[in-house]
Motif scaffolding. Sequence first.
Motif, PDB file in Angstrom:
ATOM      1  N   ALA A  38       2.612  33.733   2.377  1.00 28.38           N
ATOM      2  CA  ALA A  38       1.630  35.265   1.624  1.00 28.38           C
ATOM      3  C   ALA A  38       0.889  35.807   3.090  1.00 28.38           C
ATOM      4  CB  ALA A  38       0.424  34.748   0.724  1.00 28.38           C
ATOM      5  N   TYR A  39       0.509  35.421   3.483  1.00 33.55           N
ATOM      6  CA  TYR A  39      -0.903  36.412   4.687  1.00 33.55           C
ATOM      7  C   TYR A  39       0.995  36.965   5.172  1.00 33.55           C
ATOM      8  CZ  TYR A  39      -3.504  38.073   8.430  1.00 33.55           C
ATOM      9  OH  TYR A  39      -3.787  38.044   9.403  1.00 33.55           O
ATOM     10  N   GLY A  47      20.964  45.652   1.957  1.00 29.54           N
ATOM     11  CA  GLY A  47      19.519  45.925   2.191  1.00 29.54           C
ATOM     12  C   GLY A  47      18.674  45.220   1.965  1.00 29.54           C
ATOM     13  N   GLY A  48      18.205  45.309   0.747  1.00 24.08           N
ATOM     14  CA  GLY A  48      17.038  44.519   0.308  1.00 24.08           C
ATOM     15  C   GLY A  48      16.593  43.334   0.863  1.00 24.08           C
ATOM     16  N   VAL A  72      15.277  38.471   7.325  1.00 21.43           N
ATOM     17  CA  VAL A  72      14.253  39.037   8.293  1.00 21.43           C
ATOM     18  C   VAL A  72      12.891  39.132   8.057  1.00 21.43           C
ATOM     19  CG1 VAL A  72      13.300  40.731  10.021  1.00 21.43           C
ATOM     20  CG2 VAL A  72      15.874  40.463   9.363  1.00 21.43           C
ATOM     21  N   SER A  73      12.179  39.017   7.097  1.00 23.36           N
ATOM     22  CA  SER A  73      10.052  39.308   6.495  1.00 23.36           C
ATOM     23  C   SER A  73      10.384  38.069   6.184  1.00 23.36           C
ATOM     24  CB  SER A  73      10.079  39.660   5.816  1.00 23.36           C
ATOM     25  OG  SER A  73      10.238  41.471   6.029  1.00 23.36           O
ATOM     26  N   LEU A 115       2.179  40.997   6.220  1.00 22.44           N
ATOM     27  CA  LEU A 115       1.747  41.340   7.570  1.00 22.44           C
ATOM     28  C   LEU A 115       3.426  42.063   7.530  1.00 22.44           C
ATOM     29  CD1 LEU A 115      -0.860  38.991   9.315  1.00 22.44           C
ATOM     30  CD2 LEU A 115      -0.326  41.466   8.439  1.00 22.44           C
ATOM     31  N   TRP A 116       4.826  41.330   7.750  1.00 22.52           N
ATOM     32  CA  TRP A 116       6.050  41.740   8.149  1.00 22.52           C
ATOM     33  C   TRP A 116       6.697  42.614   7.072  1.00 22.52           C
ATOM     34  CZ3 TRP A 116       6.913  41.230  13.152  1.00 22.52           C
ATOM     35  CH2 TRP A 116       6.230  40.955  14.085  1.00 22.52           C
ATOM     36  N   HIS A 117       6.699  42.087   5.718  1.00 21.11           N
ATOM     37  CA  HIS A 117       7.587  42.815   4.903  1.00 21.11           C
ATOM     38  C   HIS A 117       7.509  43.900   5.169  1.00 21.11           C
ATOM     39  CE1 HIS A 117       5.108  44.075   2.085  1.00 21.11           C
ATOM     40  NE2 HIS A 117       5.408  44.878   1.175  1.00 21.11           N
TER      41      HIS A 117
END
Length: 697
Positions: free
Chosen positions: A320-321, A347-348, A354-355, A325-327
Amino acid sequence: MLTWVHGAVRLRSVSNESGGAGDRSASGAGTGYRHDLDGLRGLAIALVVVFHVWMGRVSGGVDVFLVLSGFFFTAMLLRRIETTGAVGVGSTLYRTARRLLPALCLVLAAVLAATVLAQPYTRWADISAQTLASALYYQNWYLAGAELDYLAPDPSVSPLQHLWSMAVQGQFYLLMLAVVGVWSWTLRHRGRLLVWLGGLGVASFWYAASGSAQHQAWTYYDSGARAWELLVGAALAVAAPWVSISKPVRAILAMAGLVTVISCGLLIDGATEFPGPAALYPVLGAAALIVSGMNTGNGPYPWVNRLLATPLLVQLGGLAYSLYLWHWPVLIFYLAEYGESSPGIEGGLLVIAVSLALAVATRRLIETPLRLRPSATRSGMAGHYQRGVGVAMSVLGIGVLAAALSWQGVVKVNPAHPPSELAVSRYPGAAALFEEIAVEPEPMRPTVFEGPRDAPAPTFDGCITPNREVRVCTYGDVNAARTIALVGGSHSEHWLPALELLASEHQFRIVTYLKEGCPLTLAEEPSYAVAPFPECREWSIEVLDLLAEHRPEWVFTTGTRPRWDDGDHVPPEFIDVWTALGDRGLNVLAIRDVPWLRRGEVHYRAVDCLAHRGSSFSCGIDRATALDPDNPADLPASRYPNVFPLDLSDAICRPDRCLVAEGNVLIYRDEHHLTASYARSLAPELGRRIGEITQWW
């Protein structure tokens, strides 16, 4: 928008030597590890990511995480007091920082690098300032200030916007360390601590409710308004030893909590209502799921809690953390790269993939090694790797702070000073269009750095209000007998520099009644509103009454708004205002709004486009896209003898295209506001039109 929760807690039964009667454990959650709460974190992060990527709205996940954060952190402090007799402020802060800062520094470094590589340099100052705010845990206050500052870039397009919730959490940790620390030095009776937390929570909830009704955009980020959500979780941790409910009630609570958490984002627009009373919906849902699994002993959890404890959700909760942070940065940079307002299905999925990959790598390579106790990695490859990661993250963190501070230093040493006056011979501005004069090329003024600050006087002297207060200010010839009232939002305000020149030449006063984002309206929710302003109608009614009392000769206000497809129109709410002004015997100069810069549904700042290798032509917009062929106010105004339309589109746009600079002068200071410099160049043409209508000159 989500916040990170303190790591999952192993919930044990521990005697409390100095506690009050009935204190059986620090958490009161019974024996065993609460895997269901890990799963609840997994569900919350899934909702947050899905809603951000495809729905563009708040899911309520942030509120679930705030409750969990308050619960976990407070339970950890209580256990520490039970086992060691003290809160351990230093060790608690060290362990918390060791858990949170390395991954945060990595993401901040990645955002800085991506900003330099992919974003226009006009964005660097804001991103470096937000980097400092995120690293030092005051990002929520930075964004709250941006909501009140019309010169600040739109915070919704920042790749670091989501870190406001971590700042709120970090500030809450300091508050709880102080509260629990003071409590631990007294009688240590849980009932007293529960009363303290309840009092703080009630005060915070009242503050959030009143703030949401007055200025929700600020309140959304306000730590004081958010505190009650964390305090609900903290109170549950304190009260947990006394929780004893039957299995049927547990099952009902668990089911209600799950339905509430999942449905929140579908039923409530949290961005416009949280953290006011509407936030009770996700907060109580999270609280119900926490309570449903408390003090079960060796008996089974309700089936909902067992569902949350399934491996997929638990593993997602463990990510989760880092996933949080990345998404958001990945999503924002994707949208910026492709100039879209939504990534679509494919795209989503790419953004999420990637996230997830970055989150897994961050957890395995950075978070997990650093969370191991030094005694477990004292020697061998694991120990060397842990020390190497620690050193690397420390160096990276120092580098991030140094880079952000350096750019902020450059900005401070080289402040932007927009021109107060430009030589007409070199900088004719609008005269290049309405007088069709030849213009020799000169360096554009204001520059891309000066443009955002080239605003009219009310922006700086406080005469445009961000809240419910009606502020009345006077400009021009203050002793003149004739008055034009400049009324409405910032799209009325940006005409003031032109009116000031005319007032000086033709001796009239300009009295302003201005409110950010608020054209005069009698509607609770105007059809054209892009953000909630609950007090706009009340402000407008008071202004209408003041106008009727002061009776200016003319009321100058906007008469049109852009449509979200093509062209512009007169919203029905504007016509209602014309009627109200006519009923009060007031004459109206209804100015056609300027073209808004956009590509599809995405608005963009002129200075960013120019700084990103754009030209005045390429950064502009086709006239047919921005404006109807004729002023849409002409026909409805013909039915109102008190309303006189003004249209200066030909002094802003060419026949086929609206550029972002004319006559060597920058037209736009952002997406849709005139620079003060260009507004002043419009004064001759505006004066000619006003003179024809008013017969004052």
